[in-house]
Design a protein around this motif. Structure first.
Motif, short mmCIF file in Angstrom:
data_model
loop_
_atom_site.label_atom_id
_atom_site.label_comp_id
_atom_site.label_asym_id
_atom_site.label_seq_id
_atom_site.Cartn_x
_atom_site.Cartn_y
_atom_site.Cartn_z
N SER A 164 -18.05 -1.38 -0.52
CA SER A 164 -19.28 -0.67 -0.86
C SER A 164 -19.59 -0.78 -2.45
CB SER A 164 -19.29 0.80 -0.56
OG SER A 164 -20.07 1.17 0.60
N ASP A 165 -18.14 -0.44 -2.86
CA ASP A 165 -18.35 -0.64 -4.45
C ASP A 165 -18.65 -2.01 -4.97
OD1 ASP A 165 -17.55 2.02 -4.67
OD2 ASP A 165 -15.79 1.70 -5.14
N ARG A 166 -18.39 -2.95 -4.19
CA ARG A 166 -18.56 -4.44 -4.43
C ARG A 166 -19.83 -4.91 -3.97
NH1 ARG A 166 -13.72 -8.24 -4.20
NH2 ARG A 166 -15.05 -9.32 -5.43
N THR A 226 -18.83 -2.66 10.11
CA THR A 226 -17.42 -1.78 10.38
C THR A 226 -16.07 -2.77 9.75
OG1 THR A 226 -17.36 -3.12 12.51
CG2 THR A 226 -18.22 -0.75 12.38
N VAL A 227 -15.25 -1.86 9.52
CA VAL A 227 -13.90 -2.30 9.15
C VAL A 227 -12.72 -2.22 10.27
CG1 VAL A 227 -11.81 -1.76 7.52
CG2 VAL A 227 -14.38 -1.60 6.60
N SER A 228 -12.18 -3.64 10.49
CA SER A 228 -11.19 -3.72 11.42
C SER A 228 -9.75 -3.96 10.73
CB SER A 228 -11.29 -4.75 12.48
OG SER A 228 -12.55 -4.55 13.10
N VAL A 266 0.26 3.16 3.16
CA VAL A 266 -0.63 2.59 2.04
C VAL A 266 -1.57 3.45 1.76
CG1 VAL A 266 -2.31 0.72 1.61
CG2 VAL A 266 0.15 0.02 2.65
N ALA A 267 -2.08 4.14 2.78
CA ALA A 267 -3.46 5.29 2.67
C ALA A 267 -2.85 6.24 1.58
CB ALA A 267 -3.91 5.60 3.81
N ARG A 268 -1.79 6.86 1.96
CA ARG A 268 -1.28 7.86 1.05
C ARG A 268 -0.96 7.33 -0.35
NH1 ARG A 268 0.50 13.50 0.61
NH2 ARG A 268 1.36 13.34 -1.32
N TYR A 269 -0.25 6.26 -0.62
CA TYR A 269 -0.19 5.51 -1.71
C TYR A 269 -1.35 5.37 -2.68
CZ TYR A 269 0.28 1.75 -5.09
OH TYR A 269 0.34 0.90 -6.10
N ALA A 270 -2.49 4.89 -1.86
CA ALA A 270 -3.84 4.67 -2.40
C ALA A 270 -4.37 5.77 -3.00
CB ALA A 270 -4.71 4.06 -1.70
N GLU A 271 -4.26 7.27 -2.41
CA GLU A 271 -4.82 8.37 -2.99
C GLU A 271 -4.54 8.65 -4.60
OE1 GLU A 271 -4.28 11.72 0.46
OE2 GLU A 271 -2.98 11.49 -1.02
N ASP A 324 -11.34 3.77 5.88
CA ASP A 324 -12.36 4.40 4.83
C ASP A 324 -12.20 3.85 3.57
OD1 ASP A 324 -13.41 5.84 7.03
OD2 ASP A 324 -12.18 7.49 6.40
N PHE A 325 -10.83 3.89 2.88
CA PHE A 325 -10.75 3.35 1.76
C PHE A 325 -11.11 1.95 1.37
CE2 PHE A 325 -7.71 1.09 -1.20
CZ PHE A 325 -7.71 2.01 -2.32
#
Lengths: 407, 407
Positions: free
Chosen positions: B92-94, B102-104, B287-292, B85-86
């Motif tokens: 999307s922002d770009r 979809t993202v894989s 990485v996901a936690r870090y990116a929060e 999702d991140f």
């Protein structure tokens, strides 16, 4: 912007081996019942409490503290290097000669299988597999456009005598012999069978005689609950014919996605060429740090005890709840029991009823390269606790009895 | 047990594409001088202080604490899911439409490239690349036994008008048009060039007209130091022809070995079939936690500033030390400067002298699918500090002047 029906727009651009597999997921049958409120016996998931989380968190902090400039860098630091040595040392302990072999780390066991396949396989090559065998490996092989030849698996694993007959017949008829024979020697997925030493010796000799590579997939080898270990095929091989794949998925956790290939030193370069991109040095460093000071070995001992109890309870549940006409294997290790239902009961058709009764499993046919295993199924005792397992087997017994009554 | 000369024992069993690459490492020239006491400008390594180690250690502890039963399990937990999702949100922002895509997640950018190639390429297919282009991609493409056609890269990146001429000529002569065109649109590896929007639009239109897939490799896209961002090719594509690959290697660290493919939703299944094995849910969760909480974005801002300064200092060093007859690019982002030496100076032959003078780089010929780039070389300003960089460029200047004097 999207067309109403875009289906197949890209099909003509896809590789043929990919196009051929569209719509045919090997997990299809499971997917359809995954949301059911049923006991999950389908997959070889480690049980949730088995992961050494605290130690992994501590290992992460320690490696980032100690070599923070290198853990995240291309190539990694000393801990990432140390993991190859750790794998090599344990292979040595099991009798594998590491003088003439090298260890290549991979992004898990399946990545290891795919790397070996990338190195050896071309469309039209022949690969021999057991029937039944690990469906994930079948999926990998299919993506290379190879011919899959199957040899029966009995209660002692791959029927090597049948393989020998097949090879002799191929040679006699002037057919190309296989490039590769795939075998899961210990606690085979899906049957739980272990290949005895004499069959291993014969298989290695056949590899030399018929000029093929043995792909030894030993994902479960460390999880033996009874009896004495049998030497790995790689330990019986003096000619470098055996390429051995292993993983930390079952002994630390699938999430570490780290495995290895042990192969003759002459195969180091081909395997390097075949492996696209690097591996996860962060995880490798964490695992290597975790494995220091015997913690990995202690964890494997704990897992053997815990899974051994689960295996015992699983067999007791089966005896309690399954009809007398059903049969099942008695594995010395690993995660799986293979159940053979009375002839005429189709395990794939039974799955929906079973899910309604409260259990899901994988139908046996999924593990066969062609036809076969229709009245068989695989269950795993690795994931759910013994109470849930027992409830699941009770449900399975009801479903099977119902199907028998309908016959 | 080992024969004295085992060389080539397994060659006849190897896949042809692997056999063809034996002995020809693209890093050969670099390997021979890697131990020299020379300033390392060869590779696009992030600088050692750039890794957010403390935050990654904290993120690891937090995810293992919060969903320890799932982080290490097959499929991972909520954090592993959140990473897709991140990636989708940032795309999307770009300007990329995620409704139809979809993202894989992949095991890094190269694994992403290989997965896309697995989905599309068969021996005999044609792939168009820029000349010069990222040598790692050339290595991947070569492993599929495809024909590599090259189109020039100029100061604005891939020469799309030249590509159009080539495509028209192929069609006119009744030749099969390419299956895939590979492009690094931002701060191209190795030249640093950025493809302007009009070329991007034209390339996307050509993909539809000539029925090919554009493989957009945007490993450096977030690291822009000057000027306005240009829309990704995927944002200009309304027909799903662009398959976009990205990575966290340059914005967190190569060790996380985590990347992604963003593709039309119809390609989700083919890409899943093509990707052998799972991805690293442990790292993904960390990485996901870090990116929060915007920490990733803050880190990228810091990196832009730090690398931008390095870029400025690099260009100043080049102006100070390089002979007037040499030329070099002026990248708006990324890690690389491409240097063109006076005609007749062979950068590969010069490498040994340069190493003796105190600097190593990658010869330009390495980035060409066939001949080309003999008087060019790539340097990276990402890794060494500005003092070392300056020393390295001073050494390069001496080596080049020496070679010019010998002409």
């Amino acid at each position: 912007m999207a067309d109403d029906d875009r289906s197949g727009r890209f099909d003509h651009l896809l590789a043929g081996t990919v196009r051929d597999q569209l719509g045919g997921s090997p997990y299809g049958a499971w997917r359809s019942v995954r949301d059911a409120d049923a006991v999950q016996l389908s997959f070889g998931f480690p049980f949730p409490e088995s992961f050494p989380n605290d130690e992994l968190a501590a290992a992460t902090a320690a490696v980032l503290e100690r070599e923070g400039d290198r853990v995240m860098q291309y190539g990694g630091g000393e801990y990432a290097d140390a993991l190859s040595d750790f794998v090599a040392d344990r292979a040595s302990d099991r009798g594998i000669d590491l003088e003439s072999r090298t260890v290549s780390l991979t992004n898990g066991a399946t990545d290891g299988l795919a790397t070996v396949c990338d190195a050896f396989l071309e469309p039209g090559d022949t690969v021999v597999v057991g029937a039944p065998t690990f469906m994930g490996a079948l999926t990998v092989f299919r993506s290379y456009g190879v011919e899959l030849e199957s040899v029966p698996v009995d209660e002692s694993g791959l029927d090597v005598a049948a393989l020998e007959d097949r090879l002799a017949s191929m040679r006699e008829r002037g057919l190309a012999t296989p490039t590769m024979v795939y075998v899961v020697p210990n606690f085979q997925n899906p049957t739980g069978a272990t290949l005895p030493e004499d069959r291993r010796e014969r298989l290695v000799a056949l590899a030399e005689e018929y000029d093929f590579v043995v792909l030894e997939d030993d994902a479960y080898g460390e999880l033996r609950y009874d009896g004495d270990p049998v030497p790995p095929l790689a330990a019986l091989d003096e000619r470098g014919r055996v390429v051995r794949v292993g993983t930390f998925s079952k002994t630390i956790g699938p999430g570490v996605r780290t495995g290895w290939v042990i192969a003759d030193e002459e195969l180091e370069e081909p395997l390097k060429i075949a492996s696209a991109g690097g591996t996860n040095t962060f995880t490798q460093s964490v695992v290597a740090r975790y494995a220091e000071d015997g913690r990995y070995d202690a964890n494997v001992r704990d897992l053997r005890e815990a899974y051994g109890e689960r295996r015992d309870e699983a067999l007791a549940s089966l005896s309690r709840h399954m009809p007398a006409d059903a049969d099942w294997t008695d594995p010395d290790g690993g995660f799986f029991v293979w159940i053979t239902l009375p002839e005429g009961i189709d395990a794939e058709r039974l799955l929906e009823t079973a899910a309604e009764e409260g259990v899901v499993y994988l139908p046996g046919s999924m593990f066969y390269p062609e036809e076969g295993g229709e009245n068989c199924l695989r269950i795993s005792f690795s994931y759910v606790d013994s109470e849930a397992f027992d409830r699941g087997i009770e449900a399975l017994g009801r479903a099977v009895r119902g199907a028998m009554a309908d016959q």
